[in-house]
Design a protein around this motif. Structure first.
Motif, mmCIF file in Angstrom:
data_model
loop_
_atom_site.group_PDB
_atom_site.id
_atom_site.type_symbol
_atom_site.label_atom_id
_atom_site.label_comp_id
_atom_site.label_asym_id
_atom_site.label_seq_id
_atom_site.Cartn_x
_atom_site.Cartn_y
_atom_site.Cartn_z
ATOM 1 N N THR A 110 0.843 -1.196 0.000
ATOM 2 C CA THR A 110 0.000 0.000 0.000
ATOM 3 C C THR A 110 0.879 1.247 0.000
ATOM 4 N N LEU A 111 0.617 2.127 -0.935
ATOM 5 C CA LEU A 111 1.340 3.398 -0.996
ATOM 6 C C LEU A 111 0.793 4.346 0.067
ATOM 7 N N LEU A 112 1.624 5.261 0.517
ATOM 8 C CA LEU A 112 1.197 6.232 1.512
ATOM 9 C C LEU A 112 0.040 7.076 0.976
ATOM 10 N N SER A 113 0.090 7.443 -0.291
ATOM 11 C CA SER A 113 -1.008 8.214 -0.892
ATOM 12 C C SER A 113 -2.315 7.435 -0.819
ATOM 13 N N GLU A 114 -2.256 6.145 -1.077
ATOM 14 C CA GLU A 114 -3.448 5.301 -1.003
ATOM 15 C C GLU A 114 -3.923 5.189 0.444
ATOM 16 N N TYR A 115 -2.989 5.057 1.367
ATOM 17 C CA TYR A 115 -3.335 4.918 2.777
ATOM 18 C C TYR A 115 -4.120 6.137 3.271
ATOM 19 N N VAL A 116 -3.610 7.346 3.001
ATOM 20 C CA VAL A 116 -4.295 8.531 3.524
ATOM 21 C C VAL A 116 -5.628 8.764 2.816
ATOM 22 N N ARG A 117 -5.736 8.413 1.549
ATOM 23 C CA ARG A 117 -6.987 8.626 0.820
ATOM 24 C C ARG A 117 -8.017 7.523 1.081
ATOM 25 N N GLU A 118 -7.585 6.278 0.939
ATOM 26 C CA GLU A 118 -8.530 5.159 0.957
ATOM 27 C C GLU A 118 -8.808 4.599 2.345
ATOM 28 N N TYR A 119 -7.861 4.714 3.244
ATOM 29 C CA TYR A 119 -8.049 4.172 4.595
ATOM 30 C C TYR A 119 -8.465 5.254 5.591
ATOM 31 N N LEU A 120 -7.947 6.470 5.394
ATOM 32 C CA LEU A 120 -8.239 7.551 6.338
ATOM 33 C C LEU A 120 -9.206 8.581 5.761
ATOM 34 N N PHE A 121 -9.530 8.471 4.485
ATOM 35 C CA PHE A 121 -10.481 9.353 3.804
ATOM 36 C C PHE A 121 -10.056 10.815 3.820
ATOM 37 N N LEU A 122 -8.753 11.045 3.756
ATOM 38 C CA LEU A 122 -8.194 12.390 3.656
ATOM 39 C C LEU A 122 -7.896 12.645 2.180
ATOM 40 N N THR A 123 -8.863 13.168 1.480
ATOM 41 C CA THR A 123 -8.789 13.237 0.020
ATOM 42 C C THR A 123 -8.095 14.483 -0.519
ATOM 43 N N GLY A 124 -7.534 15.307 0.357
ATOM 44 C CA GLY A 124 -6.758 16.456 -0.118
ATOM 45 C C GLY A 124 -5.454 16.036 -0.776
ATOM 46 N N THR A 125 -4.957 14.869 -0.405
ATOM 47 C CA THR A 125 -3.751 14.329 -1.034
ATOM 48 C C THR A 125 -4.180 13.710 -2.355
ATOM 49 N N HIS A 126 -3.855 14.385 -3.443
ATOM 50 C CA HIS A 126 -4.311 13.928 -4.753
ATOM 51 C C HIS A 126 -3.324 12.962 -5.393
ATOM 52 N N ARG A 127 -3.865 12.008 -6.104
ATOM 53 C CA ARG A 127 -3.030 11.071 -6.854
ATOM 54 C C ARG A 127 -3.082 11.504 -8.314
ATOM 55 N N GLY A 128 -1.988 12.109 -8.756
ATOM 56 C CA GLY A 128 -1.945 12.639 -10.115
ATOM 57 C C GLY A 128 -1.283 11.676 -11.071
ATOM 58 N N CYS A 129 0.015 11.739 -11.144
ATOM 59 C CA CYS A 129 0.774 10.950 -12.112
ATOM 60 C C CYS A 129 1.105 9.552 -11.599
ATOM 61 N N GLU A 130 1.149 9.380 -10.284
ATOM 62 C CA GLU A 130 1.542 8.137 -9.626
ATOM 63 C C GLU A 130 2.955 7.682 -10.010
ATOM 64 N N THR A 131 3.781 8.643 -10.436
ATOM 65 C CA THR A 131 5.180 8.355 -10.762
ATOM 66 C C THR A 131 6.129 9.346 -10.088
ATOM 67 N N ALA A 132 5.636 10.084 -9.112
ATOM 68 C CA ALA A 132 6.424 11.066 -8.354
ATOM 69 C C ALA A 132 6.924 12.230 -9.204
ATOM 70 N N LYS A 133 6.224 12.556 -10.263
ATOM 71 C CA LYS A 133 6.651 13.653 -11.121
ATOM 72 C C LYS A 133 5.814 14.924 -10.945
ATOM 73 N N CYS A 134 4.539 14.791 -10.521
ATOM 74 C CA CYS A 134 3.677 15.979 -10.505
ATOM 75 C C CYS A 134 3.586 16.675 -9.157
#
Length: 167
Positions: A31-55
Protein backbone atom coordinates in the motif's frame (compact mmCIF):
# COMPACT_ATOMS: atom_id res chain seq x y z
CA UNK A 1 15.44 -32.37 7.38
CA UNK A 2 14.13 -29.86 4.84
CA UNK A 3 13.97 -26.23 5.80
CA UNK A 4 11.01 -24.26 4.59
CA UNK A 5 10.96 -20.54 4.17
CA UNK A 6 8.22 -18.66 5.95
CA UNK A 7 5.38 -17.43 3.80
CA UNK A 8 5.81 -13.76 2.86
CA UNK A 9 3.48 -11.49 4.78
CA UNK A 10 0.93 -9.98 2.50
CA UNK A 11 -0.51 -7.70 5.19
CA UNK A 12 1.04 -5.73 7.98
CA UNK A 13 -0.03 -3.47 10.79
CA UNK A 14 1.05 0.14 10.45
CA UNK A 15 0.95 2.73 13.18
CA UNK A 16 1.23 6.22 11.76
CA UNK A 17 0.43 9.55 13.37
CA UNK A 18 -1.49 11.51 10.75
CA UNK A 19 -2.33 15.15 11.36
CA UNK A 20 -1.68 14.63 15.06
CA UNK A 21 -3.94 11.57 15.42
CA UNK A 22 -2.55 8.08 15.90
CA UNK A 23 -3.78 5.60 13.32
CA UNK A 24 -3.42 1.86 13.25
CA UNK A 25 -4.48 -0.23 10.27
CA UNK A 26 -3.87 -3.70 8.90
CA UNK A 27 -3.03 -3.05 5.25
CA UNK A 28 -1.58 -4.87 2.27
CA UNK A 29 2.22 -4.59 2.38
CA UNK A 30 2.39 -2.79 -0.97
CA UNK A 31 0.00 0.00 0.00
CA UNK A 32 1.34 3.40 -1.00
CA UNK A 33 1.20 6.23 1.51
CA UNK A 34 -1.01 8.21 -0.89
CA UNK A 35 -3.45 5.30 -1.00
CA UNK A 36 -3.34 4.92 2.78
CA UNK A 37 -4.29 8.53 3.52
CA UNK A 38 -6.99 8.63 0.82
CA UNK A 39 -8.53 5.16 0.96
CA UNK A 40 -8.05 4.17 4.60
CA UNK A 41 -8.24 7.55 6.34
CA UNK A 42 -10.48 9.35 3.80
CA UNK A 43 -8.19 12.39 3.66
CA UNK A 44 -8.79 13.24 0.02
CA UNK A 45 -6.76 16.46 -0.12
CA UNK A 46 -3.75 14.33 -1.03
CA UNK A 47 -4.31 13.93 -4.75
CA UNK A 48 -3.03 11.07 -6.85
CA UNK A 49 -1.94 12.64 -10.12
CA UNK A 50 0.77 10.95 -12.11
CA UNK A 51 1.54 8.14 -9.63
CA UNK A 52 5.18 8.36 -10.76
CA UNK A 53 6.42 11.07 -8.35
CA UNK A 54 6.65 13.65 -11.12
CA UNK A 55 3.68 15.98 -10.50
CA UNK A 56 3.73 16.57 -6.73
CA UNK A 57 -0.07 16.54 -6.26
CA UNK A 58 0.39 13.83 -3.60
CA UNK A 59 2.97 15.74 -1.53
CA UNK A 60 2.69 15.29 2.25
CA UNK A 61 5.02 16.03 5.14
CA UNK A 62 6.76 12.98 6.57
CA UNK A 63 8.39 14.01 9.85
CA UNK A 64 8.33 17.57 8.55
CA UNK A 65 9.95 16.86 5.17
CA UNK A 66 8.01 17.11 1.92
CA UNK A 67 7.69 13.73 0.20
CA UNK A 68 5.67 12.51 -2.72
CA UNK A 69 3.38 9.98 -1.10
CA UNK A 70 2.86 8.02 -4.32
CA UNK A 71 6.52 7.05 -4.06
CA UNK A 72 6.49 5.98 -0.39
CA UNK A 73 5.04 2.79 1.01
CA UNK A 74 2.76 3.26 3.99
CA UNK A 75 4.99 0.72 5.76
CA UNK A 76 7.90 3.18 5.43
CA UNK A 77 5.87 5.73 7.41
CA UNK A 78 5.24 3.22 10.21
CA UNK A 79 6.05 4.92 13.52
CA UNK A 80 6.38 8.34 11.88
CA UNK A 81 4.37 11.55 11.63
CA UNK A 82 2.53 12.47 8.45
CA UNK A 83 0.86 15.80 7.78
CA UNK A 84 -1.58 16.22 4.92
CA UNK A 85 -3.12 19.48 3.72
CA UNK A 86 -6.07 18.78 6.05
CA UNK A 87 -3.69 18.91 9.01
CA UNK A 88 -2.42 22.43 8.35
CA UNK A 89 -5.46 24.30 9.61
CA UNK A 90 -5.72 25.65 13.14
CA UNK A 91 -9.09 24.64 14.61
CA UNK A 92 -10.88 25.24 11.32
CA UNK A 93 -8.95 28.39 10.46
CA UNK A 94 -6.73 28.24 7.39
CA UNK A 95 -2.99 28.29 7.97
CA UNK A 96 -1.20 31.46 6.77
CA UNK A 97 0.00 29.51 3.71
CA UNK A 98 -3.47 28.23 2.87
CA UNK A 99 -4.93 31.72 3.38
CA UNK A 100 -2.24 33.25 1.15
CA UNK A 101 -3.03 30.81 -1.66
CA UNK A 102 -6.70 31.75 -1.31
CA UNK A 103 -6.14 35.52 -1.11
CA UNK A 104 -3.57 35.63 -3.94
CA UNK A 105 -5.38 33.24 -6.27
CA UNK A 106 -2.50 30.78 -6.10
CA UNK A 107 -4.77 28.14 -7.55
CA UNK A 108 -6.76 27.70 -10.69
CA UNK A 109 -8.41 24.30 -10.98
CA UNK A 110 -7.11 23.43 -7.49
CA UNK A 111 -5.89 19.92 -8.25
CA UNK A 112 -2.22 20.71 -7.62
CA UNK A 113 -2.88 23.16 -4.79
CA UNK A 114 -2.63 20.77 -1.81
CA UNK A 115 0.78 19.56 -3.03
CA UNK A 116 2.01 23.12 -3.52
CA UNK A 117 0.71 24.18 -0.10
CA UNK A 118 2.49 21.27 1.57
CA UNK A 119 5.71 21.91 -0.38
CA UNK A 120 5.50 25.62 0.53
CA UNK A 121 4.99 24.67 4.18
CA UNK A 122 8.16 22.56 4.15
CA UNK A 123 10.05 25.37 2.42
CA UNK A 124 8.95 28.08 4.85
CA UNK A 125 9.71 25.85 7.81
CA UNK A 126 13.28 25.60 6.52
CA UNK A 127 13.73 29.03 4.92
CA UNK A 128 11.34 31.57 6.51
CA UNK A 129 12.06 34.38 4.01
CA UNK A 130 12.98 32.70 0.71
CA UNK A 131 14.00 34.48 -2.46
CA UNK A 132 12.01 33.93 -5.64
CA UNK A 133 14.77 31.63 -6.88
CA UNK A 134 14.59 29.58 -3.66
CA UNK A 135 10.82 29.31 -4.01
CA UNK A 136 11.13 28.19 -7.63
CA UNK A 137 13.83 25.67 -6.77
CA UNK A 138 11.95 24.18 -3.82
CA UNK A 139 8.63 23.95 -5.66
CA UNK A 140 10.16 22.59 -8.87
CA UNK A 141 8.93 19.06 -8.10
CA UNK A 142 5.31 20.21 -8.27
CA UNK A 143 3.51 20.79 -11.53
CA UNK A 144 0.57 23.09 -12.20
CA UNK A 145 -1.05 22.06 -15.46
CA UNK A 146 -2.98 25.34 -15.55
CA UNK A 147 0.35 27.26 -15.60
CA UNK A 148 -0.44 29.29 -12.50
CA UNK A 149 3.15 29.61 -11.32
CA UNK A 150 3.24 33.41 -10.96
CA UNK A 151 0.34 33.43 -8.51
CA UNK A 152 1.77 30.41 -6.67
CA UNK A 153 5.09 32.21 -6.17
CA UNK A 154 3.27 35.36 -5.04
CA UNK A 155 1.25 33.25 -2.60
CA UNK A 156 4.40 31.78 -1.06
CA UNK A 157 5.99 35.23 -0.78
CA UNK A 158 2.87 36.59 0.92
CA UNK A 159 2.69 33.59 3.27
CA UNK A 160 6.31 34.15 4.23
CA UNK A 161 5.60 37.75 5.19
CA UNK A 162 2.44 36.80 7.12
CA UNK A 163 4.35 34.19 9.11
CA UNK A 164 7.27 36.54 9.79
CA UNK A 165 4.82 39.20 11.03
CA UNK A 166 2.99 36.62 13.14
CA UNK A 167 -0.36 37.08 11.41
Amino acid sequence: MTETKPEPRSELLVNITVNGSKTSELIPARTLLSEYVREYLFLTGTHRGCETAKCGACTVLLDGKAVKSCNVLAAQANGHNVTTVEGLDDNGKLSPIQQSFWDNHGMQCGYCTPGFVIAATALLNEIPDPTVDEIRFNLAGNICRCTGYTKIIESVQDASQRILKGS
